[in-house]
Design a protein around this motif. Structure first.
Motif, PDB file in Angstrom:
ATOM      1  N   ASN A  92       0.866  -1.121   0.022  1.00  9.68           N
ATOM      2  CA  ASN A  92      -0.049   0.008   0.112  1.00  9.68           C
ATOM      3  C   ASN A  92       0.840   1.311  -0.208  1.00  9.68           C
ATOM      4  O   ASN A  92       0.540   2.150  -0.653  1.00  9.68           O
ATOM      5  N   LEU A 178      -7.574   3.458  -1.015  1.00  7.69           N
ATOM      6  CA  LEU A 178      -6.221   3.855  -0.798  1.00  7.69           C
ATOM      7  C   LEU A 178      -6.049   5.062  -2.068  1.00  7.69           C
ATOM      8  O   LEU A 178      -5.553   5.956  -2.006  1.00  7.69           O
ATOM      9  N   SER A 265      -6.158   0.117   3.331  1.00  9.23           N
ATOM     10  CA  SER A 265      -5.357   1.502   3.149  1.00  9.23           C
ATOM     11  C   SER A 265      -4.445   1.859   4.371  1.00  9.23           C
ATOM     12  O   SER A 265      -4.118   2.656   4.510  1.00  9.23           O
TER      13      SER A 265
END
Length: 311
Positions: A92, A178, A265
């Motif tokens: 991420n 994200l 996220s």
């Protein structure tokens, strides 16, 4: 017959050297003014850094006090590389970096050139673009969370009006959470990047562009042959600072998604926070912190090496 008295240089007798000369007194005053900052740096940075390294080799529940610190060897580091949430956070972080560093830099450069060359009331646009950067990121995130509302948000309302019947769920969808956060961060930081590029553009002599025009260069040619090369140092500065900043992102993720949904996220700093101040596992949190330190160090060293080879 009287013995002859030893003679001494009269200059030394009249002007004996003193240890506390005005220059040394001035230096002492300067060091006294610096002392609080130096002591604070030693206590808050150097000591904290060394203590964190020590803790990364221990098992310590924060609630157990200092007596609960137990040496664990490499256990935290072994567990860290087997932890799927850490690997997810790393992926991420890399995606977030790609979305918030090269793309905003390119957009900011184009906008800075347009404002510098084509726009009237330049100072007004500088202020407009810079306001989001100096605003509280939590306030910015609150506004964007309303804009990204899955059903009532104006962004999805607009997408449905133009024929997209099933627009993204943005912050509540693991596939887009994200990306939505990266859009907010890039938008909030765009003004700073533009201001830095505008400062760099003012240092480029207009004579270079005039000479290029005489030679028949087009706007794109001047942009790629003059502007981009001469702003290389500025771009390098922004690249380093934004790369480091992208790996330190925390506040906006903590406010908007708390790493969810389904860890879609979560990032390295948020995992450090979870382990240290939610699960109170300070040993493991310290080990993750040193992983982050190593990543930032490697990226910075690689970027500097590329810079030296390019120059």
């Amino acid at each position: 017959m009287e013995a002859a008295k030893p003679s001494y240089p009269t200059e030394k007798l009249q002007n004996p050297r003193k240890f506390w000369t005005p220059k040394r007194k001035e230096a002492l005053v300067g060091w006294l003014f610096l002392a609080p900052e130096i002591v604070g740096m030693l206590l808050l940075n150097v000591f904290a850094l060394g203590f964190s390294l020590y803790l990364s080799f221990t098992s310590w529940n924060l609630l157990s006090g200092m007596s609960g610190i137990k040496f664990a060897g490499l256990e935290n580091y072994i567990h860290m590389f087997q932890d799927p949430t850490i690997m997810k956070a790393l992926k991420n972080n890399l995606l977030y970096t790609v979305l918030t560093v090269p793309v905003p830099i390119a957009i900011a450069l184009v906008l800075a050139v347009i404002i510098h060359n084509r726009v009237f009331f330049k100072d007004y646009f500088k202020v407009v673009f810079f306001i989001p950067y100096i605003s509280s990121i939590i306030a910015v995130a609150a506004v964007w969370s309303a804009l990204f509302h899955p059903s009532l948000g104006p962004i999805n309302q607009f997408l449905m009006d133009i024929g997209i019947s099933n627009p993204p769920k943005w912050l509540v969808d693991p596939k887009t959470s994200l990306i939505a956060i990266a859009i907010i961060s890039a938008w909030a930081g765009l003004g700073y990047t533009i201001i830095i590029y505008l400062a760099g553009l003012t240092n480029i002599s207009s004579e270079l562009y005039e000479a290029a025009e005489i030679d028949g260069a087009t706007g794109l040619t001047k942009f790629f042959k003059i502007t981009v090369p001469l702003l290389r140092s500025t771009t390098f500065f922004l690249l380093i600072t934004m790369l480091i900043g992208s790996f330190k992102v925390f506040d906006i993720i903590s406010y908007l998604t708390e790493g969810g949904p389904d860890n879609s996220s979560t990032v390295i700093v948020f995992r450090i926070y979870e382990e240290g101040f939610v699960n109170y596992n300070m040993g493991y949190a310290s080990a993750i912190s040193w992983l982050l330190f190593a990543i930032i160090g490697i990226i910075t060293a690689a970027t500097w090496k590329m810079r030296r080879e390019d120059s």
